[in-house]
Design an enzyme around this catalytic site. Structure first.
Site, PDB file in Angstrom:
ATOM      1  N   SER A   6       0.849  -1.186   0.000  1.00 29.91           N
ATOM      2  CA  SER A   6       0.000   0.000   0.000  1.00 29.91           C
ATOM      3  C   SER A   6       0.885   1.236   0.000  1.00 29.91           C
ATOM      4  CB  SER A   6      -0.902   0.014   1.233  1.00 29.91           C
ATOM      5  OG  SER A   6      -1.569   1.250   1.390  1.00 29.91           O
ATOM      6  N   TYR A  56      -1.647  -0.948  10.479  1.00 30.96           N
ATOM      7  CA  TYR A  56      -1.763  -1.191   9.039  1.00 30.96           C
ATOM      8  C   TYR A  56      -0.507  -0.748   8.303  1.00 30.96           C
ATOM      9  CZ  TYR A  56      -3.948  -1.311   4.399  1.00 30.96           C
ATOM     10  OH  TYR A  56      -4.258  -1.589   3.092  1.00 30.96           O
TER      11      TYR A  56
END
Length: 241
Positions: free
Chosen positions: A136, A149
């Site tokens: 990401s 995350y």
């Protein structure tokens, strides 16, 4: 006649994972999906070239069992795509150790387990293979409440170049860092689209096509250990308030 190729993907029941799985299916590949989304697996378009498995990628036993079924059904493995992830966005001072650990287990340890037990199957083939890890842009930049995350997604980048060293030249390993990618049926405002240098947010197809390119030995055979940011230019845009 060329041997039919086989890929497996984690979190392939919906959104980006589903788009990637369909990209390979539509191009003549055999596909295995492991996902905890039981409903999504049931609703996935039926194909004789598809194997679906309900399981948790952070569970070593489930991963081993999944690969056993892949080998029994398809006889080989050429490409692994690690995609499964959970968010866990929460105020840092409210984030429990258990919540932190769960994100790391799924988003990072799950990638390790899938590689650890999938690589031996790839190595049985006479040709080369590939692993593509979905990371990401949050591995590179953050917002408040992203600690678990972002740490997991940054860890994926380290795992990627480490695996590229350990598994080359037989297996190439690369990562993809998506930015704002519209999920299935997601609609956003023109203002939100215009934040991107290309004038729009990303689509699932954008990611699927890049992943398919990285899986193709003829087109990307000289690429390994890299990560590719695909975000419409957002990480290159300076914003002043």
């Amino acid at each position: 006649m060329q041997q039919e190729r086989v890929m497996v993907i984690t979190g392939g029941a919906k959104n980006i994972g589903k788009g990637i799985a369909l990209e390979f299916l539509n191009n003549g590949w055999k596909v295995g999906i492991i996902d905890l989304d039981e409903q999504g697996l049931k609703e996935f378009p039926i194909s004789e070239d598809l194997l679906t498995y309900w399981g948790d990628v952070s569970d070593e036993c489930a991963v081993k069992d999944f690969y056993g079924k892949v080998k029994s059904r398809f006889g080989r493995l050429d490409v692994l795509i690690n995609n499964a992830a959970i968010g866990g966005f929460k105020d840092f001072l409210q984030l429990s150790v258990a919540e932190w650990s769960r994100v790391i287990q799924v988003n990072l340890t799950g990638y390790f387990l899938m590689a650890r037990f999938g690589v031996p199957l790839i190595l049985e083939n006479p040709g080369t293979g590939a692993i593509i890890n979905i990371s990401s842009t949050r591995a590179l930049m953050s917002e408040p409440g992203n600690e678990a995350y972002s740490a997991s997604k940054a860890g994926i980048l380290g795992l990627t170049h480490a695996l590229a060293n350990s598994l080359g030249p037989k297996i190439r390993v690369n990562a993809v860092c998506p930015g704002w990618i519209l999920h299935e049926d997601e609609i956003i405002s023109e203002k939100e689209h215009s934040q991107h240098l290309v004038g729009r947010a990303g689509t699932i197809k954008d990611i699927a096509q890049l992943v398919f390119f990285l899986a193709d030995e003829e087109k990307s055979g000289f690429i390994t250990g890299q990560h590719f940011v695909i975000d419409g230019g957002m990480t290159k845009k300076m914003i002043y308030l």
